[in-house]
Scaffold this motif. Sequence first.
Motif, mmCIF file in Angstrom:
data_model
loop_
_atom_site.group_PDB
_atom_site.id
_atom_site.type_symbol
_atom_site.label_atom_id
_atom_site.label_comp_id
_atom_site.label_asym_id
_atom_site.label_seq_id
_atom_site.Cartn_x
_atom_site.Cartn_y
_atom_site.Cartn_z
ATOM 1 N N VAL A 152 7.040 -12.944 -28.072
ATOM 2 C CA VAL A 152 6.914 -12.928 -26.611
ATOM 3 C C VAL A 152 8.285 -13.104 -25.963
ATOM 4 C CG1 VAL A 152 6.012 -14.200 -24.630
ATOM 5 C CG2 VAL A 152 4.516 -13.719 -26.576
ATOM 6 N N LEU A 153 9.066 -14.059 -26.480
ATOM 7 C CA LEU A 153 10.402 -14.296 -25.931
ATOM 8 C C LEU A 153 11.355 -13.147 -26.236
ATOM 9 C CD1 LEU A 153 10.727 -18.122 -26.629
ATOM 10 C CD2 LEU A 153 10.783 -17.008 -24.386
ATOM 11 N N THR A 154 11.137 -12.455 -27.349
ATOM 12 C CA THR A 154 11.943 -11.265 -27.638
ATOM 13 C C THR A 154 11.723 -10.215 -26.565
ATOM 14 O OG1 THR A 154 11.905 -11.619 -30.033
ATOM 15 C CG2 THR A 154 12.355 -9.395 -29.279
ATOM 16 N N ILE A 155 10.454 -10.025 -26.175
ATOM 17 C CA ILE A 155 10.149 -9.054 -25.117
ATOM 18 C C ILE A 155 10.825 -9.450 -23.815
ATOM 19 C CG2 ILE A 155 8.298 -8.051 -23.725
ATOM 20 C CD1 ILE A 155 6.446 -8.448 -26.159
ATOM 21 N N SER A 156 10.630 -10.709 -23.393
ATOM 22 C CA SER A 156 11.174 -11.140 -22.101
ATOM 23 C C SER A 156 12.700 -11.171 -22.118
ATOM 24 C CB SER A 156 10.615 -12.518 -21.727
ATOM 25 O OG SER A 156 10.821 -13.451 -22.770
ATOM 26 N N THR A 157 13.288 -11.695 -23.211
ATOM 27 C CA THR A 157 14.753 -11.775 -23.287
ATOM 28 C C THR A 157 15.382 -10.396 -23.375
ATOM 29 O OG1 THR A 157 14.540 -13.893 -24.450
ATOM 30 C CG2 THR A 157 16.686 -12.814 -24.517
ATOM 31 N N SER A 158 14.810 -9.514 -24.187
ATOM 32 C CA SER A 158 15.370 -8.171 -24.341
ATOM 33 C C SER A 158 15.276 -7.381 -23.047
ATOM 34 C CB SER A 158 14.635 -7.426 -25.465
ATOM 35 O OG SER A 158 14.831 -8.062 -26.712
ATOM 36 N N CYS A 159 14.147 -7.496 -22.345
ATOM 37 C CA CYS A 159 14.016 -6.778 -21.069
ATOM 38 C C CYS A 159 14.995 -7.324 -20.038
ATOM 39 C CB CYS A 159 12.577 -6.882 -20.558
ATOM 40 S SG CYS A 159 11.399 -5.866 -21.477
ATOM 41 N N LEU A 183 27.160 0.475 -22.190
ATOM 42 C CA LEU A 183 26.137 -0.341 -21.531
ATOM 43 C C LEU A 183 24.754 0.307 -21.612
ATOM 44 C CD1 LEU A 183 28.123 -1.599 -18.404
ATOM 45 C CD2 LEU A 183 27.494 -2.888 -20.456
ATOM 46 N N VAL A 184 24.685 1.628 -21.468
ATOM 47 C CA VAL A 184 23.380 2.300 -21.540
ATOM 48 C C VAL A 184 22.810 2.219 -22.948
ATOM 49 C CG1 VAL A 184 22.224 4.538 -21.394
ATOM 50 C CG2 VAL A 184 23.775 3.824 -19.578
ATOM 51 N N SER A 185 23.641 2.449 -23.967
ATOM 52 C CA SER A 185 23.147 2.349 -25.345
ATOM 53 C C SER A 185 22.721 0.928 -25.667
ATOM 54 C CB SER A 185 24.224 2.818 -26.334
ATOM 55 O OG SER A 185 25.379 1.986 -26.288
ATOM 56 N N GLU A 186 23.445 -0.056 -25.127
ATOM 57 C CA GLU A 186 23.083 -1.456 -25.318
ATOM 58 C C GLU A 186 21.739 -1.755 -24.639
ATOM 59 O OE1 GLU A 186 26.147 -4.714 -25.200
ATOM 60 O OE2 GLU A 186 25.096 -5.173 -23.336
ATOM 61 N N GLY A 187 21.584 -1.288 -23.397
ATOM 62 C CA GLY A 187 20.336 -1.515 -22.681
ATOM 63 C C GLY A 187 19.156 -0.860 -23.354
ATOM 64 N N LEU A 188 19.316 0.392 -23.795
ATOM 65 C CA LEU A 188 18.218 1.100 -24.453
ATOM 66 C C LEU A 188 17.837 0.433 -25.766
ATOM 67 C CD1 LEU A 188 19.193 4.846 -23.823
ATOM 68 C CD2 LEU A 188 17.413 3.493 -22.690
ATOM 69 N N LEU A 189 18.855 -0.040 -26.515
ATOM 70 C CA LEU A 189 18.548 -0.710 -27.773
ATOM 71 C C LEU A 189 17.781 -2.007 -27.529
ATOM 72 C CD1 LEU A 189 19.176 -0.036 -30.770
ATOM 73 C CD2 LEU A 189 20.948 -1.780 -30.672
ATOM 74 N N LEU A 190 18.084 -2.681 -26.435
ATOM 75 C CA LEU A 190 17.351 -3.898 -26.084
ATOM 76 C C LEU A 190 15.900 -3.579 -25.755
ATOM 77 C CD1 LEU A 190 20.143 -5.627 -24.007
ATOM 78 C CD2 LEU A 190 18.942 -6.700 -25.916
ATOM 79 N N PHE A 191 15.640 -2.476 -25.068
ATOM 80 C CA PHE A 191 14.262 -2.092 -24.777
ATOM 81 C C PHE A 191 13.522 -1.692 -26.060
ATOM 82 C CE2 PHE A 191 16.063 -1.012 -20.444
ATOM 83 C CZ PHE A 191 15.518 -2.130 -19.841
#
Length: 636
Positions: free
Chosen positions: A94-101, A293-301
Motif C-alpha cells: 500500500v505504501l509502495t503505491i502511495s509513495t511511488s505515485c 525526470l519523465v523516465s523516473e516518473g514513469l518507472l515510479l508509476f
Amino acid sequence: MSLVAFLAWVGLGADGLSSSAYGPEEAFLALGTHTHLAVFLAVATALTVVLISASYAQLIELFPSGGGGYLVATHLLGEKAGLVSGAALLIDYVLTISTSCAAGIAALCSFFGEVSPSRQLVYALISVVVLVFLNLRGVRESIQVLLPIFLAFLVSHVGIVLFGMFRHVGAVPELVAQTVHETRSTWMELGAWGTIMLLLKAFSLGGGTYTGIEAVSNGLQILREPRVKTGKRTMLYMAVSLSFMAGGLILCYLLANVRKAEGATLNAALYHILSSELFGTGGVSAAFVFVLLVSEGLLLFVAAQSSFLAGPRVLANMAIDSWVPHRFSLLSERLVTQNGVILMGAAAIGMLVYARGSIHVLVLMYSINVFLTFTLSQLGMCVHWWKVRKSESSWGRRFAVNGAGLFISVTILIVSTALKFREGAWMTVVITGAVVALCLAIRRHYNSVRLLMKRVDDVLTTLPKSKPGDSGFTRKAGAPVPRNTPTAVFLVSGFNGLGIHSLLQVQKYFPRYFTNAVFLSVGVLDSAKFKGASEVENLKKETEQDLDRYVEFAEGLGMHAEQDSAIGTDLLDEIVELCQRVKERYDRPVFFTSKLIFPNENLANRFLHNQTPFAVQRRLQFEGLQTVILPIQVTI
C-alpha cells in the motif's frame, strides 16, 4: 512466457530501481549540514544492498518454486511470524503505491515548474484512481511496454551518475581530506554517540532504497529454467544496479553540492546542475533533464502498478490460510480480484491523505515494515541453517551471510522505530498491529465455524456404507456409461459432511434420476504444503484418497461413480478445467456445490463465507455448464 535473467531484471527490478528516486534523497537530507558524512552513507547503502541481495539469493536456493516474506516466515518460523510478515507486506505494498505515485508526481512537477504541495497531492490521488481503474479493467504488466521505460531510465541515469562521479576525479584526494576533517569536526561537535546516531538516522531514512529486493524471490515462477540459476543472476543484476544508483546518487549530491529547492526534488536539482555542465544551458540540456525526470516518473508509476499485482497475491496466500476472507483467494475471478484492487487503492489513498502527499512522511512510515519483513525472512533462514548444520556441509558460510543480513535488518528496524516513532512511524506500527488483530479475529471465526461443521462430519462421514442394491436400483457391474446419462458432478474439498450432505440431498430431491456421479476436488497449495515436492505429492495422494471414499460411498447407493483431481494455487482455474473435462465425457452433467446457511445471518457471515460457490457458479455458467448451489444449514 518464461523470462531470461535480463528480461526478468527489467520486469522485477523496476520496483527496486524506482526507489532511487526518493530513498537516497531522504538519507542525504537527514545529514543536515554534515554533508561530508555522505561518503560513509553511500558506502553503507551500497554494501547493504549487496548484503541483503546475497542473503535473498540463498533464499532462492531454498525456495526454488518462489516464496515471499509471508510464505518464508510461515514455513521457517511458524504461523504467527508468517502473519506478522504478511501484514507488514500488505502495508508495504500500500505504501509502495502511495509513495511511488507521490514521488512520480513530484518528479514530473520538478520539470514543469513549482507546483504547490496541495496540487501535487491532488495529482497523486488522481494517479492512484487511474491505476485502480486500469487494474479493474484487467491491465497486466508487460515486458514489451516496460522495456523502453526501463532502458530509458537506466541509460540516462547511469550516464548522468557516472558523469557526476567522475567529472572531478582529480579532486578525490581533496574530497578525502575534507571528509576526514569534517568528520573530526562533527565528532567534536556531536560526540561519538551523536555522530553515530546521525549516521544511523540518515541510513534508516534511506530504508525505502531497499524495497523491491525480494521481488525476484516472489517472481521465480516466471523465470526460465533452471530457475534458481536464472533467479540468482537476476538478483545479481538488481544488486549491482541498485547499489550503483543509490550509492552513486548520494555521492553526486555531495560532489555537486546540491541543495534542496522549493518545488523540486533533490534528483531534479542534481540533474539540472550536471546537465548544464555536460551540455551547457541550451535546449539539449533541458531535453536531457526532461528525459531523466519523465523516465523516473514513469518507472515510479510502474512500481506502483506492480504493487497492485503483488498485493492481491499476498492476500490470496493469506486467504488460503484463513487469515483474511476466503474471497481474496480467487485471483482468476474478476469480481473477486477487484476486491483486492479496490482495497489496495483505497488504503493507498488513505495513506496519501494522512501524509498530505509528503514523501518524507510516507518514507518514515515505509521503511519500518520493509525491514520487519527482511528481519523475519533472515531470521527464518538462520534458524533453518542452524537446524541442518549436521547434514549441510556449507551451513556455516550460509549462516554467516543470512546472519549478517539479519544483523543489518534488525539494526535498521530498531533505529527506524526508535528515531522515527514520534515523527509518524507510530502510525505504521498501529496500522500493522490492527491488521494483525483483524486477521486473528477472522481466523478465530473460521475456526469456530469449522468446529460447528465438525458435527456434520462426525455424523455423516460415519454413516454405515450401503451395499449396491440397498437404494432400490442397481447398475450392472462393468457396464459402460452412455454419454447422455444424467450425471451429478460434486465439487468437494476433502471427505467431509458437506460432500456427503450434498450427495444425499441430490438423491433426495432427484430420486433415481442421477445414476452417474463424478467427484471433483482441487488440492490447494497453502503455506503448509509449500515446502517442497514431497508435500505436494502428499497433498495429491490425500486428495485422491478422499475422492476414493466418495466413490465408494456413491457406489454403495447403486450409482456409477468416478473421481478427478488437480493440484494448484488457484482454486477457480483448476475447478473450471476439471469441469470441462467432465463435459467432454458426458453430455448432460449438472454441477453441484454448497453454501452455508447461518441461523443468524450478519455482515461477518455474508462477507466471510459463500463467495467461492457463487464465483464457481458464475464461471461455470459462463462456460455453459449448469450449476446448482445446495444450502447447508449451520446449527449452533
